[in-house]
Every structure is written in structure tokens, then in C-alpha cells.
Write a protein that holds these residues in place. Structure first.
Motif, PDB file in Angstrom:
ATOM      1  N   GLU A 103       0.945  -1.242  -0.040  1.00 13.09           N
ATOM      2  CA  GLU A 103      -0.126   0.051   0.146  1.00 13.09           C
ATOM      3  C   GLU A 103       0.852   1.212  -0.172  1.00 13.09           C
ATOM      4  O   GLU A 103       0.524   2.347  -0.851  1.00 13.09           O
ATOM      5  CB  GLU A 103      -0.777   0.183   1.195  1.00 13.09           C
ATOM      6  CG  GLU A 103      -1.739   1.050   1.368  1.00 13.09           C
ATOM      7  CD  GLU A 103      -2.685   1.196   2.422  1.00 13.09           C
ATOM      8  OE1 GLU A 103      -2.702   2.006   3.191  1.00 13.09           O
ATOM      9  OE2 GLU A 103      -3.596   0.052   2.907  1.00 13.09           O
ATOM     10  N   ARG A 122      -5.237   3.049  -0.509  1.00 14.68           N
ATOM     11  CA  ARG A 122      -6.044   2.222   0.192  1.00 14.68           C
ATOM     12  C   ARG A 122      -6.966   1.607  -0.546  1.00 14.68           C
ATOM     13  O   ARG A 122      -7.533   0.521  -0.672  1.00 14.68           O
ATOM     14  CB  ARG A 122      -6.661   2.784   1.612  1.00 14.68           C
ATOM     15  CG  ARG A 122      -5.676   3.081   2.712  1.00 14.68           C
ATOM     16  CD  ARG A 122      -6.176   3.158   4.083  1.00 14.68           C
ATOM     17  NE  ARG A 122      -6.993   4.544   3.909  1.00 14.68           N
ATOM     18  CZ  ARG A 122      -6.032   5.627   4.164  1.00 14.68           C
ATOM     19  NH1 ARG A 122      -4.997   5.773   4.396  1.00 14.68           N
ATOM     20  NH2 ARG A 122      -6.766   6.923   4.194  1.00 14.68           N
ATOM     21  N   ARG A 123      -7.846   2.801  -1.355  1.00 15.58           N
ATOM     22  CA  ARG A 123      -8.701   2.276  -2.268  1.00 15.58           C
ATOM     23  C   ARG A 123      -8.344   1.383  -3.452  1.00 15.58           C
ATOM     24  O   ARG A 123      -9.090   0.231  -3.716  1.00 15.58           O
ATOM     25  CB  ARG A 123      -9.477   3.660  -2.719  1.00 15.58           C
ATOM     26  CG  ARG A 123     -10.356   3.255  -3.961  1.00 15.58           C
ATOM     27  CD  ARG A 123     -11.826   2.789  -3.407  1.00 15.58           C
ATOM     28  NE  ARG A 123     -12.702   2.201  -4.256  1.00 15.58           N
ATOM     29  CZ  ARG A 123     -13.536   3.202  -4.712  1.00 15.58           C
ATOM     30  NH1 ARG A 123     -13.723   4.227  -4.406  1.00 15.58           N
ATOM     31  NH2 ARG A 123     -14.525   2.468  -5.712  1.00 15.58           N
ATOM     32  N   TYR A 124      -7.181   1.725  -3.927  1.00 11.46           N
ATOM     33  CA  TYR A 124      -6.792   1.038  -4.907  1.00 11.46           C
ATOM     34  C   TYR A 124      -6.286  -0.398  -4.605  1.00 11.46           C
ATOM     35  O   TYR A 124      -6.611  -1.690  -5.258  1.00 11.46           O
ATOM     36  CB  TYR A 124      -5.288   1.739  -5.543  1.00 11.46           C
ATOM     37  CG  TYR A 124      -4.564   1.087  -6.656  1.00 11.46           C
ATOM     38  CD1 TYR A 124      -5.356   1.067  -8.011  1.00 11.46           C
ATOM     39  CD2 TYR A 124      -3.481   0.422  -6.616  1.00 11.46           C
ATOM     40  CE1 TYR A 124      -4.526   0.499  -9.074  1.00 11.46           C
ATOM     41  CE2 TYR A 124      -2.790  -0.331  -7.523  1.00 11.46           C
ATOM     42  CZ  TYR A 124      -3.477  -0.062  -8.963  1.00 11.46           C
ATOM     43  OH  TYR A 124      -2.873  -0.594  -9.986  1.00 11.46           O
ATOM     44  N   GLN A 125      -5.628  -0.743  -3.419  1.00 14.63           N
ATOM     45  CA  GLN A 125      -5.250  -2.041  -2.988  1.00 14.63           C
ATOM     46  C   GLN A 125      -6.704  -2.750  -2.466  1.00 14.63           C
ATOM     47  O   GLN A 125      -6.630  -3.968  -2.901  1.00 14.63           O
ATOM     48  CB  GLN A 125      -4.338  -1.855  -1.770  1.00 14.63           C
ATOM     49  CG  GLN A 125      -4.084  -3.287  -1.191  1.00 14.63           C
ATOM     50  CD  GLN A 125      -2.944  -3.224  -0.245  1.00 14.63           C
ATOM     51  OE1 GLN A 125      -3.201  -2.690   0.696  1.00 14.63           O
ATOM     52  NE2 GLN A 125      -1.917  -3.688  -0.360  1.00 14.63           N
ATOM     53  N   SER A 126      -7.768  -2.157  -2.068  1.00 15.71           N
ATOM     54  CA  SER A 126      -8.814  -2.936  -1.940  1.00 15.71           C
ATOM     55  C   SER A 126      -9.459  -3.269  -3.311  1.00 15.71           C
ATOM     56  O   SER A 126     -10.059  -4.362  -3.326  1.00 15.71           O
ATOM     57  CB  SER A 126      -9.851  -1.794  -1.300  1.00 15.71           C
ATOM     58  OG  SER A 126     -11.093  -2.445  -0.845  1.00 15.71           O
ATOM     59  N   ASP A 127      -9.310  -2.538  -4.095  1.00 17.92           N
ATOM     60  CA  ASP A 127     -10.118  -2.823  -5.414  1.00 17.92           C
ATOM     61  C   ASP A 127      -9.328  -3.898  -6.192  1.00 17.92           C
ATOM     62  O   ASP A 127     -10.038  -4.978  -6.730  1.00 17.92           O
ATOM     63  CB  ASP A 127      -9.972  -1.434  -6.420  1.00 17.92           C
ATOM     64  CG  ASP A 127     -10.909  -0.472  -6.138  1.00 17.92           C
ATOM     65  OD1 ASP A 127     -11.854  -0.684  -5.391  1.00 17.92           O
ATOM     66  OD2 ASP A 127     -10.843   0.703  -6.684  1.00 17.92           O
ATOM     67  N   TYR A 172      -6.597  15.287  -4.227  1.00 17.15           N
ATOM     68  CA  TYR A 172      -6.773  13.982  -3.532  1.00 17.15           C
ATOM     69  C   TYR A 172      -5.451  13.553  -2.864  1.00 17.15           C
ATOM     70  O   TYR A 172      -4.366  14.108  -2.978  1.00 17.15           O
ATOM     71  CB  TYR A 172      -6.545  12.889  -4.918  1.00 17.15           C
ATOM     72  CG  TYR A 172      -7.747  12.855  -5.675  1.00 17.15           C
ATOM     73  CD1 TYR A 172      -8.972  12.305  -5.488  1.00 17.15           C
ATOM     74  CD2 TYR A 172      -7.739  13.593  -6.850  1.00 17.15           C
ATOM     75  CE1 TYR A 172     -10.161  12.610  -6.284  1.00 17.15           C
ATOM     76  CE2 TYR A 172      -8.911  13.689  -7.909  1.00 17.15           C
ATOM     77  CZ  TYR A 172      -9.844  13.153  -7.602  1.00 17.15           C
ATOM     78  OH  TYR A 172     -11.161  13.422  -8.381  1.00 17.15           O
ATOM     79  N   ILE A 187     -10.838  -0.340 -13.545  1.00 14.64           N
ATOM     80  CA  ILE A 187     -10.047   0.226 -12.355  1.00 14.64           C
ATOM     81  C   ILE A 187      -8.955   1.077 -12.929  1.00 14.64           C
ATOM     82  O   ILE A 187      -8.965   2.019 -12.581  1.00 14.64           O
ATOM     83  CB  ILE A 187      -9.442  -0.862 -11.522  1.00 14.64           C
ATOM     84  CG1 ILE A 187     -10.420  -1.592 -10.426  1.00 14.64           C
ATOM     85  CG2 ILE A 187      -8.263  -0.515 -10.551  1.00 14.64           C
ATOM     86  CD1 ILE A 187      -9.889  -3.228  -9.902  1.00 14.64           C
ATOM     87  N   ALA A 204      -5.045   7.846   0.667  1.00 11.04           N
ATOM     88  CA  ALA A 204      -6.489   7.113   0.655  1.00 11.04           C
ATOM     89  C   ALA A 204      -6.629   6.678  -0.793  1.00 11.04           C
ATOM     90  O   ALA A 204      -7.388   5.441  -0.718  1.00 11.04           O
ATOM     91  CB  ALA A 204      -7.438   8.236   0.717  1.00 11.04           C
ATOM     92  N   LEU A 205      -5.989   7.272  -1.767  1.00 10.64           N
ATOM     93  CA  LEU A 205      -5.998   6.654  -3.230  1.00 10.64           C
ATOM     94  C   LEU A 205      -5.430   5.121  -3.054  1.00 10.64           C
ATOM     95  O   LEU A 205      -5.781   4.119  -3.824  1.00 10.64           O
ATOM     96  CB  LEU A 205      -5.386   7.507  -4.186  1.00 10.64           C
ATOM     97  CG  LEU A 205      -6.071   8.892  -4.442  1.00 10.64           C
ATOM     98  CD1 LEU A 205      -5.116   9.664  -5.531  1.00 10.64           C
ATOM     99  CD2 LEU A 205      -7.435   8.661  -5.282  1.00 10.64           C
TER     100      LEU A 205
END
Length: 196
Positions: A129, A156-161, A149, A183, A153-154
Motif C-alpha cells: 500500500e 488504500r482504495r486501489y489496494q482494496s479494489d 486527492y 479500475i 487514501a487513493l
């Protein structure tokens, strides 16, 4: 003078990684490992010490491979290019290995038990991350992503995706390539400043 081992330690770690990745910690017995690695119990313990020690080595190897693949994309395509290409890369079939993330699978399997192996897997996920966050910052520095941005936070969201994508790739009837494309294309929208 001690005899040199008659095996390739790195190759054994790779084979063990693939077995643990498919079967998980609890689903992989010492007998499974001895069979897959073609070693006797004494040789296994001499080489790795324990099942847990070997599993930790395989987690480290898995993380190293992911980092190396990401680094190669960055070298070839720059920060944003790597972020856009990485989703398709992580769902490419690799032999008979599952597409779901070995690190995430380990956290899910062992995290509730406060197992140190889950902590090790989580450590590697956190490192990845941070690498993603550094790439988002690099893309912001080049003006490819708006600085409005939060790069952390980007990431975290990217890894979650990515983790969700990898699970989706295991499901029948799901077009994981289409999700990977979504994505990647979503990153282009980050050039527009965030609105509150």
C-alpha cells in the motif's frame, strides 16, 4: 566439512509457496510439503526448521515477486502507467496458482488467531500500500493526478479494489478483465480535482 545440500533452496521455497497459496496454512500438512518438495522429514527440518518458518519464507517470496512485477511496470511505463497496468497483471493466470492474493488469504485464515504469520502477511500488504501511495504521489508530481486527492487514501482504495478484483477472478462467470479495465480507466478521472 559439511556436505552441500543436494537441492535448490529457492526452487523449494517457490514450490512451497505455490502449495500454501492453493491450500492455505491449515490445508497444507507436513506430508504435503515433503511430497511436493520431494524431501524427507530430516532434510525438511534441516532446510527450513519448521512449517511456520517455511510459510514465512513463502510469504516473503510472494511479496518480493509482487514488488518486482510492480517495479518492472514502473520502469517501463512510469508511475501512472504502472498503476493502470497492474490490475490486469495480477489476474493473469500463473500455472495452477489461484488468482486471489496469498497475503490476504493468510490474513483471513490466521488473523483472528493472532498468529504471527498473519501479522507478517499484513506487514507485506501495508508495504505494498505504501508503494502504491508513492506511485500516486509521483503521478501527482507530474500533473497526471490532481493534488486535491490524498495519495494515501487513493492507495488504500486501489489496494482494496485489487483484492476484490483478485477474488472476482476466482469466480465463474465474472469478467475479471472488464473489472481490471474499469479500475485502470477510473485512474484517468483523477486528473480532475476532487470536489467536496
Amino acid at each position: 566439512m559439511p556436505r552441500k545440500p543436494e537441492y535448490d533452496r529457492d526452487a523449494l521455497i517457490d514450490r512451497a509457496r505455490d502449495l500454501f497459496w492453493k491450500q492455505g496454512w491449515a490445508g497444507t500438512s507436513l506430508k504435503d510439503l515433503e511430497h511436493a518438495l520431494n524431501v524427507k522429514p530430516g532434510s525438511f527440518y534441516a532446510a527450513f526448521g519448521s512449517k511456520g518458518a517455511l510459510f514465512e519464507l513463502t510469504l516473503d517470496r510472494y511479496a518480493e515477486n509482487g514488488t518486482a512485477r510492480l517495479r518492472a511496470l514502473v520502469d517501463a511505463h512510469g508511475a501512472l502507467g504502472a498503476l493502470k497496468r497492474y490490475p490486469a497483471l495480477v489476474i493473469e493466470p500463473s500455472g495452477s496458482n489461484p488468482r486471489a492474493c496469498m497475503l490476504a488469504k493468510t490474513v483471513l485464515e490466521l488473523g483472528s488467531l493472532d498468529d504471527p504469520l498473519a501479522a507478517r502477511a499484513n506487514f507485506h500488504l501495508s508495504n505494498m500500500e505504501m508503494r502504491f501511495a508513492a506511485l500516486f504521489r509521483a503521478a501527482q508530481a507530474k500533473g497526471q493526478i490532481s493534488k486535491t486527492y490524498d495519495a494515501d487514501a487513493l492507495a488504500r482504495r486501489y489496494q482494496s479494489d485489487l483484492l476484490g478484483l483478485r477474488v472476482s477472478a476466482e469466480r465463474d462467470g465474472v469478467d475479471a478483465n472488464a473489472i481490471a479495465t474499469e479500475i485502470a480507466s477510473g485512474l484517468d478521472r483523477l486528473s480532475i480535482p476532487a470536489t467536496n
